[in-house]
Enzyme design. Structure first.
Site, PDB file in Angstrom:
ATOM      1  N   HIS A   1      38.553  59.499 156.988  1.00 10.06           N
ATOM      2  CA  HIS A   1      37.842  60.572 156.296  1.00 10.06           C
ATOM      3  C   HIS A   1      36.439  60.807 156.863  1.00 10.06           C
ATOM      4  CE1 HIS A   1      36.251  57.234 153.676  1.00 10.06           C
ATOM      5  NE2 HIS A   1      35.175  58.010 153.619  1.00 10.06           N
TER       6      HIS A   1
ATOM      7  N   ASP B   1      43.640  55.355 155.850  1.00  9.10           N
ATOM      8  CA  ASP B   1      42.269  55.841 155.977  1.00  9.10           C
ATOM      9  C   ASP B   1      41.541  55.141 157.124  1.00  9.10           C
ATOM     10  OD1 ASP B   1      40.100  57.486 155.391  1.00  9.10           O
ATOM     11  OD2 ASP B   1      39.190  56.008 154.059  1.00  9.10           O
TER      12      ASP B   1
ATOM     13  N   GLY C   1      27.352  56.818 153.318  1.00  6.55           N
ATOM     14  CA  GLY C   1      27.032  56.492 154.706  1.00  6.55           C
ATOM     15  C   GLY C   1      27.603  55.161 155.151  1.00  6.55           C
ATOM     16  N   ASN C   2      28.065  54.337 154.192  1.00  7.22           N
ATOM     17  CA  ASN C   2      28.661  53.045 154.530  1.00  7.22           C
ATOM     18  C   ASN C   2      30.119  53.158 154.975  1.00  7.22           C
ATOM     19  OD1 ASN C   2      26.515  51.445 152.389  1.00  7.22           O
ATOM     20  ND2 ASN C   2      27.163  50.364 154.233  1.00  7.22           N
ATOM     21  N   SER C   3      30.746  54.304 154.766  1.00  5.59           N
ATOM     22  CA  SER C   3      32.150  54.462 155.135  1.00  5.59           C
ATOM     23  C   SER C   3      32.377  54.093 156.589  1.00  5.59           C
ATOM     24  CB  SER C   3      32.607  55.902 154.923  1.00  5.59           C
ATOM     25  OG  SER C   3      33.074  56.095 153.628  1.00  5.59           O
TER      26      SER C   3
ATOM     27  N   GLY D   1      62.643  51.228 152.772  1.00  9.14           N
ATOM     28  CA  GLY D   1      63.659  52.205 152.378  1.00  9.14           C
ATOM     29  C   GLY D   1      63.959  52.192 150.892  1.00  9.14           C
TER      30      GLY D   1
END
Length: 508
Positions: A125, A155, A251-253, A309
């Site tokens: 992201h 992510d 901002g830590n992402s 599955g």
């Protein structure tokens, strides 16, 4: 004297073995090396000496990690639209984004260097909308980066800068992480570069229902905003977060979650917040899951995901009462995919999964993270409860068959590469023979809203030429899109069904 001689001989043999091991790794082609192998080469030559002196001394760990955590700035056009990412809406604006009504928008995040030749892990992201990605290193150097590949299901994203001899963070083992142990979060909150905060691991295996939630229904969220509830499906989103109370903010992402030895145990991804800023808890993707994802992206351009599955439901007292069963923990198998690994192994609808590889299963993340580390063809022992008795099944995991997905840019090669919105893998000799071509790469991933998606060049397409230059690798693509003539980009190749195409784009 004999003892001295024997000691010297032992030391000599040990040193020779260590040197020999290093030389074996050194000779392996970098393109064929996993990130673990790359790191073995690096740390053989640069031994890790990090060791915190006592439970509350983080200086050595912080000093070792900070140089390899980067500040990422992205820019993208405002017409990409579609509203804000649910990751931002539900768990705070981890991107540090500043909305602009029109024109170019900008955002920021963090990344962690994991290979000396410029590979960086961050969040999907952080970079998914980016036309231009700028990486600032801790020693104040600036690079443009290109997206090697992304995995929205976890992510995660892998990006690359053109640099060598970079400092890296040592990959740890998230399976060994224990609730209550000290950890450090390193990143760039509020544009404050190289910030270190400390806390403990609050929980493991958290499934907070945030990945892939944009297509799901809304329920009340215990964090005070709306949380998307998972619909019964193949459970492609993989969530098994490490929860920490180390302060994490916008901002830590994509930044580092490390233990006191300075080892990367997680990639910071989300926060639980009413306000968008730190209120007590953050969530990181465990590094053992990330290793498989990143190695696949580097090797194949996309993730080779394996599936059991089945569709399943987490059991709790309410669900057990609804299903009229006594078991209140585990996973209730609500459906079986025809032709899937579970069906072939003999697992049936109504079974309750109690263990995976002998480890008790309490919720979906216990199964999903384990499967997320594996590749199609791998085997997994699953224990189910059936007729009040436990039974083991050896399931051969099968791969997912992706459905085919049926622009003004700058002159920067990295920016143009990102605008293409695709990942590539060189053609094998068999594939070249099939399409009767002497050169080419196959499109392994198409990112929504980018040029390949807009012009309906789907996954599985073959790119043979760009601007009349034969294409056999990403390096060839970089060369072909640099210094365009008359601002034209001409891409030639074949669709998955063998139909030829010759598309021209105007680059401004």
């Amino acid at each position: 004297m004999k003892k001295v001689g024997l000691t010297l001989l032992t030391a000599f043999v040990g040193g020779a073995m260590a040197l020999g091991t290093y030389k074996v790794f050194e000779k392996k082609s970098a393109d064929n090396m996993s990130f673990e192998d790359r790191q073995k080469v690096y740390f053989t030559n640069n031994p890790a000496t990090v060791s915190s002196a006592g439970a509350v001394d983080f200086t050595q760990a912080a000093g070792a990690v900070t140089p390899a955590v980067v500040y990422i700035r992205t820019s993208y056009s405002s017409n990409q639209g579609g509203g804000r990412n649910p990751l931002e809406e539900m768990f705070g604006d981890m991107l540090g984004q500043r909305q602009r009504p029109q024109g170019v928008q900008q955002a920021s995040g963090s990344g962690v260097i994991i290979s000396p030749d410029g590979y960086i892990v961050t969040n999907n992201h952080v970079v998914e909308k980016a036309d231009k990605i700028t990486v600032n290193t801790n020693d104040h150097r600036r690079f443009e980066a290109k997206v090697v590949g992304t995995d929205p299901n976890t992510d995660l994203a892998l990006i690359k800068i053109s640099a060598t001899d970079l400092p890296i963070v040592k990959l740890g083992n998230s399976d060994e992480v224990k609730v209550g142990e000290w950890v450090l979060a390193v990143g760039n909150p509020f544009n404050l570069t190289s910030t270190v905060t400390a806390g403990i691991v609050s929980a493991k295996g958290r499934n907070i229902g945030i990945i892939g939630s944009e297509n799901n229904d809304e329920d009340e969220n215990p964090f005070g905003r709306t949380q998307m509830s998972q619909k019964p499906r193949l459970n492609k989103a993989i969530e098994s977060f490490i929860q920490t109370d180390a302060a994490i903010n916008p901002g830590n992402s994509g930044g580092a979650l490390v233990n006191t030895k300075g080892e990367l145990i997680g990639v910071n991804s989300a926060i639980a917040s009413h306000t968008g800023s730190y209120e007590g808890y953050g969530f990181a993707i465990p590094i053992n899951l990330a290793k498989k994802v990143l190695n696949d992206i580097q090797k194949y351009g996309s993730v080779k995901r394996a599936y059991v599955g089945i569709s399943f439901t987490d059991l709790d007292p309410d669900k057990a009462k609804e299903l009229n069963i006594s078991r209140t923990t585990g996973l209730y198998v609500s459906d079986i995919v025809d032709g899937g690994g579970a069906a072939a192994a003999g697992i049936k609808k109504g079974d309750i999964i109690t263990k995976v590889e002998g480890v008790p299963v309490y919720e979906s993340s216990d199964l999903q993270e384990r499967v997320g580390r594996l590749t199609p063809g791998d085997k997994l022992k699953i224990t189910v409860l059936r007729d009040d008795a436990e039974k083991d099944f050896n399931v051969t995991l099968k791969g997912d068959i992706p459905a085919p997905k049926t622009a003004a840019v700058s002159k920067s090669a990295e920016e143009l590469f990102n605008r293409l919105g695709a990942s590539f893998q060189p053609l094998s000799n068999a594939q070249k023979a099939k399409y009767r071509v002497s050169s080419g790469v196959i499109v392994t991933q198409v990112r929504p809203g980018r040029l390949f998606d807009d012009t309906e060049i789907p996954e599985g397409s073959i790119i043979t030429n760009i601007n009349r230059q034969p294409i056999n690798s990403i390096a060839d693509i970089d060369k072909a899109i640099t210094n365009l003539r008359n601002g034209h980009l001409v891409i030639k190749g074949y669709y998955p069904d063998g139909t030829a195409f010759n598309n021209m784009f105007q680059v401004q």
